[in-house]
Design a protein around this motif. Structure first.
Motif, short mmCIF file in Angstrom:
data_model
loop_
_atom_site.label_atom_id
_atom_site.label_comp_id
_atom_site.label_asym_id
_atom_site.label_seq_id
_atom_site.Cartn_x
_atom_site.Cartn_y
_atom_site.Cartn_z
N PRO A 1 0.83 -1.21 0.00
CA PRO A 1 0.00 0.00 0.00
C PRO A 1 0.87 1.26 0.00
O PRO A 1 1.86 1.34 0.73
CB PRO A 1 -0.80 -0.12 1.30
CG PRO A 1 -0.83 -1.60 1.58
CD PRO A 1 0.49 -2.13 1.10
N GLU B 1 1.13 5.19 0.74
CA GLU B 1 0.48 6.29 1.45
C GLU B 1 0.42 7.57 0.61
O GLU B 1 -0.33 8.48 0.93
CB GLU B 1 1.22 6.57 2.76
CG GLU B 1 1.09 5.44 3.77
CD GLU B 1 1.71 5.79 5.11
OE1 GLU B 1 2.24 6.93 5.24
OE2 GLU B 1 1.67 4.95 6.02
N ASP C 1 -0.70 7.75 -2.41
CA ASP C 1 -1.59 7.49 -3.54
C ASP C 1 -2.74 8.50 -3.65
O ASP C 1 -3.54 8.43 -4.58
CB ASP C 1 -2.16 6.08 -3.47
CG ASP C 1 -2.95 5.82 -2.18
OD1 ASP C 1 -3.15 6.76 -1.39
OD2 ASP C 1 -3.36 4.66 -1.97
N LEU D 1 -5.17 9.00 -1.28
CA LEU D 1 -6.38 8.63 -0.55
C LEU D 1 -6.75 9.66 0.51
O LEU D 1 -7.91 10.06 0.62
CB LEU D 1 -6.21 7.26 0.09
CG LEU D 1 -7.38 6.79 0.98
CD1 LEU D 1 -8.69 6.78 0.21
CD2 LEU D 1 -7.08 5.42 1.58
N GLN D 2 -5.76 10.10 1.29
CA GLN D 2 -6.07 11.06 2.34
C GLN D 2 -6.60 12.37 1.78
O GLN D 2 -7.54 12.96 2.31
CB GLN D 2 -4.83 11.28 3.22
CG GLN D 2 -4.60 10.12 4.19
CD GLN D 2 -3.18 10.06 4.71
OE1 GLN D 2 -2.26 9.80 3.94
NE2 GLN D 2 -3.01 10.29 5.99
N PRO E 1 -6.65 7.05 7.26
CA PRO E 1 -7.33 5.84 6.79
C PRO E 1 -7.01 4.67 7.73
O PRO E 1 -5.86 4.49 8.15
CB PRO E 1 -6.72 5.60 5.40
CG PRO E 1 -6.08 6.90 5.02
CD PRO E 1 -5.63 7.51 6.30
N CYS F 1 -12.39 -0.23 4.96
CA CYS F 1 -11.74 1.08 4.90
C CYS F 1 -12.61 2.11 5.62
O CYS F 1 -13.79 2.29 5.27
CB CYS F 1 -11.53 1.51 3.45
SG CYS F 1 -10.66 3.10 3.28
N VAL G 1 -4.60 -0.27 5.72
CA VAL G 1 -5.58 -0.46 4.65
C VAL G 1 -4.86 -1.03 3.42
O VAL G 1 -3.85 -0.48 2.99
CB VAL G 1 -6.29 0.87 4.28
CG1 VAL G 1 -7.35 0.64 3.22
CG2 VAL G 1 -6.91 1.50 5.53
N SER H 1 -7.97 -1.98 -1.43
CA SER H 1 -8.99 -1.22 -0.72
C SER H 1 -8.78 0.28 -0.90
O SER H 1 -9.74 1.04 -1.09
CB SER H 1 -8.97 -1.57 0.77
OG SER H 1 -9.39 -2.91 0.98
N ARG H 2 -7.54 0.72 -0.86
CA ARG H 2 -7.25 2.13 -1.07
C ARG H 2 -7.64 2.56 -2.48
O ARG H 2 -8.22 3.64 -2.69
CB ARG H 2 -5.76 2.40 -0.82
CG ARG H 2 -5.31 2.18 0.63
CD ARG H 2 -3.81 2.41 0.78
NE ARG H 2 -3.49 3.83 0.67
CZ ARG H 2 -3.31 4.65 1.71
NH1 ARG H 2 -3.44 4.19 2.95
NH2 ARG H 2 -3.02 5.91 1.53
N TYR H 3 -7.36 1.70 -3.45
CA TYR H 3 -7.70 2.01 -4.84
C TYR H 3 -9.22 2.19 -4.99
O TYR H 3 -9.70 3.16 -5.59
CB TYR H 3 -7.20 0.88 -5.75
CG TYR H 3 -7.54 1.07 -7.20
CD1 TYR H 3 -6.71 1.79 -8.05
CD2 TYR H 3 -8.72 0.53 -7.73
CE1 TYR H 3 -7.02 1.97 -9.39
CE2 TYR H 3 -9.04 0.70 -9.07
CZ TYR H 3 -8.19 1.42 -9.89
OH TYR H 3 -8.53 1.60 -11.21
#
Length: 354
Positions: free
Chosen positions: A58, A60, A62, A64-65, A79, A211, A233, A237-239
């Motif tokens: 994963p 960090e 990417d 997501l936040q 996350p 998530c 995560v 799941s992040r994707y």
């Protein structure tokens, strides 16, 4: 101890246990209509996930936040592997505290605080102001599960102010808030001692991605991140979470649809002789002296509800989730029609609602 029980959780009851019910009632898992979880049955449509996402750790960085902060309207978030990860970890970040949990509600909060050694008390929503001076932490599920009751932002801020003066926390679990984002306390700004939990499980119908997000001040987020550790995560799941949080058209359309379906479910239950005692766009809640019998009668027809014991809700009660499509709506209506009139229709004088 058997292998089956070795890793079994606390014994707390949850929805979604279709495999166990299939074995108990001798009905194939594929034949069940699961209305027990309160999830959106028409969840966000997950696309194919690129191969590189499965092959890499994963990342960090990417985005997501950033996407989550834009969706929730906050400056910082963490996350986590579903809000359950935060529920279990937050109690370990405080010294011995007096914790109040507005009840009835999701039982994992109480279990986690008790397991960490804190003094926990259940508090009626109407008595919070009387109890607040004796508390260090107050846990509010908003909208509440299973009652659907919502506490106003103004009231929550008043409670937070009283708690924060003595270094206390107000924890607001907003797992069911996505249908009404304008009522989220996040809109008022995050401040020390205010902790908000969000999840992709309910509104997005993505419970399987595990998530969720913790929204609070940076210092506490750092402590929580250190406690949980890296790669909480998964990459896939992040994707999925990034794509779902960015899909504004789907979110807008789904809010409208879920509100309509929530009203439909409430109307159906009324037509069948129930008086529902609370709910939200994703579920309706019914207190009933024959809740156990109704649960069993529907389970015999392959329909799974969420049953709450008297220990949790003071009286037995049922939570009805939403069917997925017209075939499931008809199946639920027919199943309710098949239930003995002793419990619902023909002898309404026997039905009492606490």
């Amino acid at each position: 101890m058997s292998k089956d029980n070795l890793f079994k959780h606390t014994g707390l009851s949850h929805g979604g246990n279709v495999l166990a019910m299939a074995e108990k009632y001798k009905i194939s898992p594929s034949q069940w209509l699961d209305l027990s979880t309160g999830l959106n049955p028409n969840g966000w449509p997950v696309p194919d996930i690129p191969g590189y996402v499965w092959q890499a750790l994963p990342q960090e960085e990417d985005g997501l936040q950033e996407v989550a902060c834009q969706y929730y309207g906050c400056d910082y978030c963490l996350p986590v592997a579903g809000s359950q990860a935060a529920i279990e970890t937050l109690p370990t970040l405080r010294n011995l505290s007096r914790v109040g949990i507005i009840s009835p509600t999701y039982a994992e909060h109480e279990y986690a605080w008790r397991k960490a050694g804190h003094h926990v008390s259940r508090i009626d929503i109407n008595h919070v102001d009387d109890e607040l001076a004796q508390l260090d932490v107050l846990v509010v599920i908003n909208p509440n599960n299973p009652t659907g009751h919502q506490v106003s932002i103004e009231t929550l801020l008043t409670w937070h102010q009283q708690l924060s003066k003595k270094g206390g926390w107000l924890i607001v679990d907003e797992a069911f808030m996505d249908v009404t984002p304008e009522r989220s306390i996040i809109k008022s700004g995050i401040r020390p001692g205010l902790i908000v939990l969000r999840s992709l499980g309910k509104f997005f119908g993505l419970a399987g991605v595990r998530c969720g997000f913790v929204i609070t001040e940076q210092e506490l987020l750092s402590l929580l991140a250190e406690k949980i550790g890296p790669w909480s995560v998964t990459g896939p799941s992040r994707y999925v979470a990034i794509q779902a949080l960015k899909d504004k058209d789907w979110q807008h359309k789904t809010r409208i649809e879920l509100k309509s379906q929530g009203h439909r479910l409430a109307s159906l239950l009324q037509e069948q002789g129930f008086t529902f005692d609370g709910g939200s766009a994703l579920f309706q809640w019914v207190k009933h002296q024959h809740a156990n019998e109704i649960f069993d009668e529907l389970a015999k027809q392959g329909i799974l509800l969420r049953l709450f014991s008297e220990e949790i809700t003071t009286v037995t009660s049922l939570r009805f989730g939403l069917p997925e499509g017209e075939q499931q709506w008809r199946r639920l209506e027919n199943a309710l029609n098949n239930i003995s009139g002793e419990f619902i229709k023909d002898n309404k004088e026997k039905i009492t609602h606490a």
